[in-house]
Enzyme design. Sequence first.
Site, short mmCIF file in Angstrom:
data_model
loop_
_atom_site.label_atom_id
_atom_site.label_comp_id
_atom_site.label_asym_id
_atom_site.label_seq_id
_atom_site.Cartn_x
_atom_site.Cartn_y
_atom_site.Cartn_z
N ASP A 213 0.86 -1.17 0.00
CA ASP A 213 0.00 0.00 0.00
C ASP A 213 0.90 1.23 0.00
O ASP A 213 1.86 1.30 0.76
CB ASP A 213 -0.89 -0.03 1.25
CG ASP A 213 -1.97 1.02 1.20
OD1 ASP A 213 -1.70 2.15 1.64
OD2 ASP A 213 -3.07 0.72 0.73
N HIS A 226 -5.99 14.22 -9.32
CA HIS A 226 -5.99 12.79 -9.67
C HIS A 226 -5.11 12.47 -10.88
O HIS A 226 -4.53 11.38 -10.92
CB HIS A 226 -7.42 12.31 -9.91
CG HIS A 226 -8.21 12.20 -8.63
ND1 HIS A 226 -8.05 11.17 -7.74
CD2 HIS A 226 -9.16 13.03 -8.09
CE1 HIS A 226 -8.86 11.35 -6.71
NE2 HIS A 226 -9.55 12.47 -6.90
N ASP A 230 -2.47 9.45 -10.95
CA ASP A 230 -2.36 8.42 -12.00
C ASP A 230 -0.91 8.28 -12.47
O ASP A 230 -0.42 7.17 -12.71
CB ASP A 230 -3.26 8.76 -13.18
CG ASP A 230 -4.74 8.61 -12.85
OD1 ASP A 230 -5.05 8.00 -11.81
OD2 ASP A 230 -5.58 9.10 -13.65
N ASP A 256 -4.48 2.43 -4.41
CA ASP A 256 -3.02 2.42 -4.34
C ASP A 256 -2.52 1.12 -3.70
O ASP A 256 -1.45 1.08 -3.10
CB ASP A 256 -2.51 3.62 -3.54
CG ASP A 256 -3.02 3.65 -2.11
OD1 ASP A 256 -4.00 2.92 -1.81
OD2 ASP A 256 -2.47 4.39 -1.29
N ARG A 276 14.19 -3.83 -1.51
CA ARG A 276 14.46 -3.40 -2.89
C ARG A 276 13.28 -2.63 -3.45
O ARG A 276 13.43 -1.57 -4.07
CB ARG A 276 14.76 -4.61 -3.78
CG ARG A 276 16.08 -5.28 -3.53
CD ARG A 276 16.57 -6.00 -4.78
NE ARG A 276 15.52 -6.73 -5.48
CZ ARG A 276 15.22 -8.00 -5.25
NH1 ARG A 276 15.87 -8.68 -4.33
NH2 ARG A 276 14.29 -8.60 -5.95
#
Length: 328
Positions: A213, A226, A230, A256, A276
């Site tokens: 998340d 927004h 994106d 997300d 990583r």
Amino acid sequence: MRQSVSCPVPANEPQRVASLYAYDILDSLPEMDFDTLASVAANALKMPAAVIGLMDSERLWFKSQIGLGVTHLDRSIAFCAHAIMRPDEVLVSEDLTKDARFVHNPLVTNAPNLRFYAGAPLINQQGYALGTIAVADTKPRTLSDAEKQLLKDFAKLVILAIESRKTATQLQKLAMTDQLTGLPNRVHFERVLNAEISHAKRSKIAFKLYLMDLDNFKWINDTFGHPAGDEVLQEVSQRMLNEIRAEDLLARLGGDEFGLIVRGDCSQFKDTITSRMAYAVSAPLTLSNGNEVNIGMSIGSVAFSESVDSIGELLGVADELLYQQKRK
């Protein structure tokens, strides 16, 4: 001494092969539509053998075949290589042993000792000959004009089946793909996860599930809008893809939130994959409007085990670990 067999090649060969590959049909599993067409063609023309063959760059691959017992032929000996040279015609050789093009062909001189061949090219909407629908016999035959037209009609039906298959495949892919990032979506992810659970139970080979998340994502949406969000999702998706192996599956689950399935023995890197990916995601990101943003990522992970062996349990444990980290 074995006689050489010549193989003609269309002038538009690179474009023809590219057009064939666009259908993503080579080496696919048998399908009823094509098997039915091959069977009906053989019965209608009273032939013991019939094939629907697609001409790859080095081989003739059979989407369906009756009476030959092979899945493909080397292009150099395929009669269909000659048939696709004249897209508007049905190639008929009434006696292959008397045809200079095929008299030394191993399909004629050796088993199955074919003597008759007729093939109608499969012409797609762009005008490329993808292959043929063909019939064959072990004895000399003739083909009337009406029968030639019937074989042409079968070729049209095969092309319709190929085009319909492509459309269905594209629709299925769209249904399984997140349109913003191009990653698999939740439906695809959960199907694969179920399959991995079944495989792990049979093989005792574990896998690991990660739920991820993004941190600070809502602030980016609220501050820059927004479209900026994106952009972030697209860039972050690519960064994560760069950190995983081809055999692993990364998906966008919604908003997300992302999911990752690490297949096989992940013991060598299970402690480093999270660092990583988090490091890659946290690198500064410059938006198209010139603003630079930073974003983080919280991760929850769980390995498959006999005690946690259902999709609901795996997702539940990973989700709880994810939000424990997020709360910190």
